[in-house]
Enzyme design. Sequence first.
Site, PDB file in Angstrom:
ATOM      1  N   ASP A 224       9.438   2.977   1.790  1.00 48.72           N
ATOM      2  CA  ASP A 224       8.268   3.812   2.056  1.00 48.72           C
ATOM      3  C   ASP A 224       7.967   3.747   3.548  1.00 48.72           C
ATOM      4  OD1 ASP A 224       5.924   5.139   2.293  1.00 48.72           O
ATOM      5  OD2 ASP A 224       4.821   3.987   0.770  1.00 48.72           O
TER       6      ASP A 224
ATOM      7  N   PHE B 175       0.860  -1.188   0.000  1.00 47.51           N
ATOM      8  CA  PHE B 175       0.000   0.000   0.000  1.00 47.51           C
ATOM      9  C   PHE B 175       0.890   1.230   0.000  1.00 47.51           C
ATOM     10  CE2 PHE B 175      -2.553   3.521   1.285  1.00 47.51           C
ATOM     11  CZ  PHE B 175      -3.733   3.306   0.589  1.00 47.51           C
TER      12      PHE B 175
ATOM     13  N   LYS C 254       2.451  11.326   6.909  1.00 48.88           N
ATOM     14  CA  LYS C 254       1.614  11.102   8.094  1.00 48.88           C
ATOM     15  C   LYS C 254       2.076  11.883   9.330  1.00 48.88           C
ATOM     16  CE  LYS C 254      -0.174   6.591   6.617  1.00 48.88           C
ATOM     17  NZ  LYS C 254      -1.531   6.893   6.223  1.00 48.88           N
TER      18      LYS C 254
HETATM   19  N1  PLP Z   1       2.624   4.880   1.860  1.00 49.88           N
HETATM   20  C1  PLP Z   1       2.249   4.130   2.906  1.00 49.88           C
HETATM   21  C2  PLP Z   1       3.165   3.058   3.418  1.00 49.88           C
HETATM   22  C3  PLP Z   1       1.010   4.337   3.513  1.00 49.88           C
HETATM   23  O1  PLP Z   1       0.625   3.573   4.538  1.00 49.88           O
HETATM   24  C4  PLP Z   1       0.174   5.356   3.001  1.00 49.88           C
HETATM   25  C5  PLP Z   1      -1.158   5.595   3.598  1.00 49.88           C
HETATM   26  O2  PLP Z   1      -1.690   4.829   4.356  1.00 49.88           O
HETATM   27  C6  PLP Z   1       0.607   6.107   1.922  1.00 49.88           C
HETATM   28  C7  PLP Z   1       1.847   5.849   1.375  1.00 49.88           C
HETATM   29  C8  PLP Z   1      -0.245   7.197   1.331  1.00 49.88           C
HETATM   30  O3  PLP Z   1      -0.317   8.289   2.168  1.00 49.88           O
HETATM   31  P1  PLP Z   1      -1.437   9.410   1.924  1.00 49.88           P
HETATM   32  O4  PLP Z   1      -2.750   8.810   2.315  1.00 49.88           O
HETATM   33  O5  PLP Z   1      -1.033  10.544   2.828  1.00 49.88           O
HETATM   34  O6  PLP Z   1      -1.382   9.772   0.482  1.00 49.88           O
END
Ligand code: PLP
Length: 411
Positions: free
Chosen positions: A237, A152, A266
Amino acid sequence: MTSITPVESRPDGDASGASPLAPNYRPLPVTLASGSGSWVRDVDGLMYLDMLAGYSALNFGHRHPGLIAAAHAQLDRLTLTSRAFDHDLLLPFAAALTELAAPVVVGTPMMLPMNTGAEAVETAIKAARKWGYEVRGVAPEQATIVVAANNFHGRTTTIVSFSTDEDARRGFAPYTPGFRVVPFGDVDALRDAIDETTVAVLLEPIQGEQGVVVPAAGYWPAVRALCTEADVLLIADEVQSGLGRTGTTFALELWGVRADLVTLGKALGGGILPVSAVVGRADVLGVLTPGTHGSTFGGNPLACAVGIAVVDLLRTGAPQARAAELGRHLHSRLHTLRESGLLEASRGVGLWAGIDVDPARMSGRELCERLLRHGVLAKDTHGATIRLAPPLTIALDDLDLAVDRLALALR
Ligand code: PLP
C-alpha cells in the site's frame, strides 16, 4: 511573509446539531482560503507553511502550475464519461502509470483506476480474494489476508475490520472476516500466519499514520521471499509512501523489492482531485472481469489528465531527487533537536519524518497548536507523535523556517 498572530481556538464539532458539519474531524483552529506552493493563507490573510501537505496528497505543493494547467485544459474539453464509454486519456494514463510502476511490480503490470486510497485498497483485496479462489484454488469463503498491527489503509467497513486502532474500529461491527494481524517488522510472525488459506499479505512499506515507522532493512526482502515461496500475493500500500515522498518514486525501491499489487492514491491526484489506482500483475487484476468491480468516477478524463501530468513530473526524477536531498537536511536538523533534548525521537526517510515529544511535556496536539501559532501547519498522528511531510517542492529556507519554528514551539 505576513506576520503571524495567535489564533483564537474555536469550539470543536459535537453531536448536538449546533453545526451542520458532522464531528468526525477535530481540525486545528484555522480556516484556509487560498494556497500556493508550500504556503496557505487563512480567511484573515495570515500565512502558514504547510508541513502536512494533505497527508502527502500535495507532494507537488498547492496549485502546482503544470498540474493546474493540465486540469484547466481538460475542464474545457471533457470531464466525465463513466466507464460505460472509453475516452481518449484512459489508455494513455494506464500506459504512463504502469511504465512508472514497472520497476516495483512483478511481471508486466496493468492498472485499475479508482478514486480514493481506500477504494484502491478495497480493489486490491477483492482482486486478491478472487485470484485466490479462481487461480490458487483456495476453498470457498476461506481466503485470508495477513496484515500488520498499527496499519492504516483507510476507513471503509472492511478496512477498519482489520485496524488495530480502537478509535478507528470500535462501534463498526460486525467486522469483515478473513484478516490475520501480525506485528509490523516481524518476519517470523508473518511466516507463522501464512497457511493454505492465505491469498495475500497487505502492508504499508512504511507505516505513515503510525508515525513514519520504517522497518529494518531486511524486512521487505524477507517478506517478498516468503510470499514467493508460499505463492501468496504481496500487496504494497503505497498510497502515502509512493510518488516521490521517500526520495524514490516508490518506497519499495528503497529495498529493491517488487510487489504483486501496488495501491496508489493521494499525490496521484496532484492535490486537485481524488485519483487512485491499483497497479499490478496482469494475471491477478485480470480476474476482475466486466461486472465484478467498478466505479462511476474511476479513471474519468479529468482524473486521467491530472494523473498523466503527475506521472510526467515524476518521470523527470526531479521531485524524488529533491525529496532525498531536502530529506537529508531535515533529518539532520531533527537529529540536532533530539541531541539537544527537545525531541524524544525522530525517524523517517526522504522528506517524511515522524517525531515524538516527551508526553509529560506536551501532547502531539498541543505541539501542533503551538506550531499553528508560529505559522506552521502540522498534524499529530496519535499521542505525542507528529508527522512532517511538506510538499516536495518546498524551498530550503522554508524547510529551515519550519524546523526553527518547531524548536521554538518545543521550548
Ligand atoms: N492507505 C494508506 C497507506 C493511507 O495512508 C491512506 C490514507 O491516509 C489510505 C490508504 C486511505 O486513503 P483515502 O483517505 O484516500 O481513502
